[in-house]
Scaffold this motif. Sequence first.
Motif, PDB file in Angstrom:
ATOM      1  N   MET A 215       0.846  -1.170   0.000  1.00  0.00           N
ATOM      2  CA  MET A 215       0.000   0.000   0.000  1.00  0.00           C
ATOM      3  C   MET A 215       0.895   1.238   0.000  1.00  0.00           C
ATOM      4  O   MET A 215       1.900   1.292   0.689  1.00  0.00           O
ATOM      5  N   SER A 216       0.509   2.246  -0.720  1.00  0.00           N
ATOM      6  CA  SER A 216       1.260   3.482  -0.798  1.00  0.00           C
ATOM      7  C   SER A 216       1.313   4.156   0.566  1.00  0.00           C
ATOM      8  O   SER A 216       0.385   4.091   1.354  1.00  0.00           O
ATOM      9  N   HIS A 217       2.420   4.829   0.834  1.00  0.00           N
ATOM     10  CA  HIS A 217       2.533   5.577   2.076  1.00  0.00           C
ATOM     11  C   HIS A 217       1.665   6.830   2.039  1.00  0.00           C
ATOM     12  O   HIS A 217       1.363   7.412   3.072  1.00  0.00           O
ATOM     13  N   LYS A 218       1.271   7.249   0.865  1.00  0.00           N
ATOM     14  CA  LYS A 218       0.465   8.455   0.728  1.00  0.00           C
ATOM     15  C   LYS A 218      -0.958   8.246   1.245  1.00  0.00           C
ATOM     16  O   LYS A 218      -1.545   9.149   1.816  1.00  0.00           O
ATOM     17  N   TYR A 219      -1.513   7.076   1.054  1.00  0.00           N
ATOM     18  CA  TYR A 219      -2.883   6.796   1.464  1.00  0.00           C
ATOM     19  C   TYR A 219      -2.875   5.686   2.502  1.00  0.00           C
ATOM     20  O   TYR A 219      -2.445   4.582   2.215  1.00  0.00           O
ATOM     21  N   LYS A 220      -3.364   5.986   3.701  1.00  0.00           N
ATOM     22  CA  LYS A 220      -3.427   4.980   4.749  1.00  0.00           C
ATOM     23  C   LYS A 220      -4.786   5.019   5.405  1.00  0.00           C
ATOM     24  O   LYS A 220      -5.425   6.062   5.472  1.00  0.00           O
ATOM     25  N   VAL A 221      -5.198   3.880   5.918  1.00  0.00           N
ATOM     26  CA  VAL A 221      -6.424   3.814   6.687  1.00  0.00           C
ATOM     27  C   VAL A 221      -6.126   4.408   8.058  1.00  0.00           C
ATOM     28  O   VAL A 221      -5.233   3.938   8.771  1.00  0.00           O
ATOM     29  N   ILE A 222      -6.836   5.457   8.413  1.00  0.00           N
ATOM     30  CA  ILE A 222      -6.606   6.138   9.677  1.00  0.00           C
ATOM     31  C   ILE A 222      -7.309   5.410  10.816  1.00  0.00           C
ATOM     32  O   ILE A 222      -6.758   5.225  11.886  1.00  0.00           O
ATOM     33  N   ASN A 223      -8.546   4.993  10.568  1.00  0.00           N
ATOM     34  CA  ASN A 223      -9.353   4.342  11.602  1.00  0.00           C
ATOM     35  C   ASN A 223     -10.187   3.258  10.932  1.00  0.00           C
ATOM     36  O   ASN A 223     -11.134   3.566  10.220  1.00  0.00           O
ATOM     37  N   SER A 224      -9.863   2.003  11.187  1.00  0.00           N
ATOM     38  CA  SER A 224     -10.546   0.885  10.531  1.00  0.00           C
ATOM     39  C   SER A 224     -12.025   0.812  10.867  1.00  0.00           C
ATOM     40  O   SER A 224     -12.806   0.235  10.121  1.00  0.00           O
ATOM     41  N   GLN A 225     -12.426   1.390  11.982  1.00  0.00           N
ATOM     42  CA  GLN A 225     -13.831   1.329  12.396  1.00  0.00           C
ATOM     43  C   GLN A 225     -14.676   2.418  11.752  1.00  0.00           C
ATOM     44  O   GLN A 225     -15.895   2.355  11.794  1.00  0.00           O
ATOM     45  N   GLN A 226     -14.038   3.402  11.149  1.00  0.00           N
ATOM     46  CA  GLN A 226     -14.734   4.511  10.490  1.00  0.00           C
ATOM     47  C   GLN A 226     -15.029   4.123   9.036  1.00  0.00           C
ATOM     48  O   GLN A 226     -14.178   3.507   8.379  1.00  0.00           O
ATOM     49  N   PRO A 227     -16.220   4.455   8.521  1.00  0.00           N
ATOM     50  CA  PRO A 227     -16.479   4.159   7.100  1.00  0.00           C
ATOM     51  C   PRO A 227     -15.406   4.774   6.197  1.00  0.00           C
ATOM     52  O   PRO A 227     -15.033   5.932   6.361  1.00  0.00           O
ATOM     53  N   THR A 228     -14.925   3.957   5.276  1.00  0.00           N
ATOM     54  CA  THR A 228     -13.836   4.350   4.381  1.00  0.00           C
ATOM     55  C   THR A 228     -14.219   3.974   2.955  1.00  0.00           C
ATOM     56  O   THR A 228     -14.646   2.863   2.698  1.00  0.00           O
ATOM     57  N   PHE A 229     -14.055   4.926   2.049  1.00  0.00           N
ATOM     58  CA  PHE A 229     -14.305   4.688   0.629  1.00  0.00           C
ATOM     59  C   PHE A 229     -13.039   4.110   0.019  1.00  0.00           C
ATOM     60  O   PHE A 229     -11.946   4.638   0.228  1.00  0.00           O
ATOM     61  N   ILE A 230     -13.174   2.999  -0.716  1.00  0.00           N
ATOM     62  CA  ILE A 230     -12.015   2.392  -1.371  1.00  0.00           C
ATOM     63  C   ILE A 230     -12.317   2.126  -2.841  1.00  0.00           C
ATOM     64  O   ILE A 230     -13.480   1.959  -3.231  1.00  0.00           O
ATOM     65  N   THR A 231     -11.267   2.079  -3.619  1.00  0.00           N
ATOM     66  CA  THR A 231     -11.349   1.690  -5.021  1.00  0.00           C
ATOM     67  C   THR A 231     -10.265   0.651  -5.264  1.00  0.00           C
ATOM     68  O   THR A 231      -9.098   0.881  -4.947  1.00  0.00           O
ATOM     69  N   ILE A 232     -10.670  -0.479  -5.815  1.00  0.00           N
ATOM     70  CA  ILE A 232      -9.736  -1.549  -6.160  1.00  0.00           C
ATOM     71  C   ILE A 232      -9.836  -1.738  -7.670  1.00  0.00           C
ATOM     72  O   ILE A 232     -10.915  -1.991  -8.190  1.00  0.00           O
ATOM     73  N   THR A 233      -8.695  -1.633  -8.347  1.00  0.00           N
ATOM     74  CA  THR A 233      -8.700  -1.588  -9.804  1.00  0.00           C
ATOM     75  C   THR A 233      -7.887  -2.730 -10.406  1.00  0.00           C
ATOM     76  O   THR A 233      -6.797  -3.046  -9.927  1.00  0.00           O
ATOM     77  N   VAL A 234      -8.406  -3.307 -11.469  1.00  0.00           N
ATOM     78  CA  VAL A 234      -7.718  -4.353 -12.225  1.00  0.00           C
ATOM     79  C   VAL A 234      -6.582  -3.710 -13.024  1.00  0.00           C
ATOM     80  O   VAL A 234      -6.703  -2.585 -13.516  1.00  0.00           O
ATOM     81  N   ILE A 235      -5.480  -4.432 -13.138  1.00  0.00           N
ATOM     82  CA  ILE A 235      -4.330  -3.978 -13.930  1.00  0.00           C
ATOM     83  C   ILE A 235      -4.801  -3.504 -15.309  1.00  0.00           C
ATOM     84  O   ILE A 235      -5.607  -4.170 -15.966  1.00  0.00           O
ATOM     85  N   ASP A 236      -4.294  -2.364 -15.730  1.00  0.00           N
ATOM     86  CA  ASP A 236      -4.585  -1.788 -17.055  1.00  0.00           C
ATOM     87  C   ASP A 236      -6.083  -1.620 -17.317  1.00  0.00           C
ATOM     88  O   ASP A 236      -6.513  -1.592 -18.465  1.00  0.00           O
ATOM     89  N   TRP A 237      -6.875  -1.562 -16.251  1.00  0.00           N
ATOM     90  CA  TRP A 237      -8.326  -1.348 -16.365  1.00  0.00           C
ATOM     91  C   TRP A 237      -8.990  -2.387 -17.286  1.00  0.00           C
ATOM     92  O   TRP A 237      -9.901  -2.081 -18.052  1.00  0.00           O
ATOM     93  N   VAL A 238      -8.532  -3.618 -17.205  1.00  0.00           N
ATOM     94  CA  VAL A 238      -9.082  -4.698 -18.032  1.00  0.00           C
ATOM     95  C   VAL A 238     -10.542  -4.960 -17.616  1.00  0.00           C
ATOM     96  O   VAL A 238     -10.845  -5.106 -16.439  1.00  0.00           O
ATOM     97  N   ASP A 239     -11.425  -5.018 -18.589  1.00  0.00           N
ATOM     98  CA  ASP A 239     -12.847  -5.289 -18.346  1.00  0.00           C
ATOM     99  C   ASP A 239     -13.044  -6.776 -18.089  1.00  0.00           C
ATOM    100  O   ASP A 239     -13.265  -7.553 -19.013  1.00  0.00           O
ATOM    101  N   ILE A 240     -12.985  -7.172 -16.840  1.00  0.00           N
ATOM    102  CA  ILE A 240     -13.088  -8.588 -16.484  1.00  0.00           C
ATOM    103  C   ILE A 240     -14.430  -8.918 -15.840  1.00  0.00           C
ATOM    104  O   ILE A 240     -14.942 -10.016 -15.976  1.00  0.00           O
TER     105      ILE A 240
END
Length: 184
Positions: free
Chosen positions: A1-26
């Motif tokens: 995980m990048s040092h720029k973005y970290k989960v501050i509080n796991s119990q707080q609602p957090t928006f995430i985006t998980i992306t496929v390599i090269d944006w492949v339509d799978i």
Amino acid sequence: MSHKYKVINSQQPTFITITVIDWVDIFIRPEYTKILDDSFNYCIAQKGLQVHAYVYMTSHIHAIVSSNGEELQNIIRDFKKFTSKRIVEAIQEYPESRRVWLLKKFHFAAQRTKRGVNFKFWKDGFHPVLLDTFQKVEARLHYIHYNPVSARFVYHERDWINSSYAAYEEGNNEKPFVAIKTLW
């Protein structure tokens, strides 16, 4: 995980985006989205993940999540690791017209990273954004559910089955494929 973005509080609602390599339509095949459903439900039952909202687009996932168990970044790491392996196996097992191309693409991505894996399915990181106000939660919830409409896949949010919209629509008795813990 990048040092720029970290989960501050796991119990707080957090928006995430998980992306496929090269944006492949799978995620255009139900075999692959079912792997995501099953994996999210496993993390909910076994690791304390709470999924408040989600949408599977063709090449990425958006979700609002939190945890009342393990650290959120550890759950997402394990989710990505398991789904990566399982989806590559599914590509090899199921009749997939793009099998050779997909496997070459994911193999090439793995070779670029030099981490000793045969296939790299997900991009690194998941860009967590802490949702610490009602306005932020409401905006991201709308963004998640409206995403298939803005991509012009459907006319209304309720028509996209790979989403938690049904859990939030008043009077709707249908349930999403993932066990949702609604935010209100």
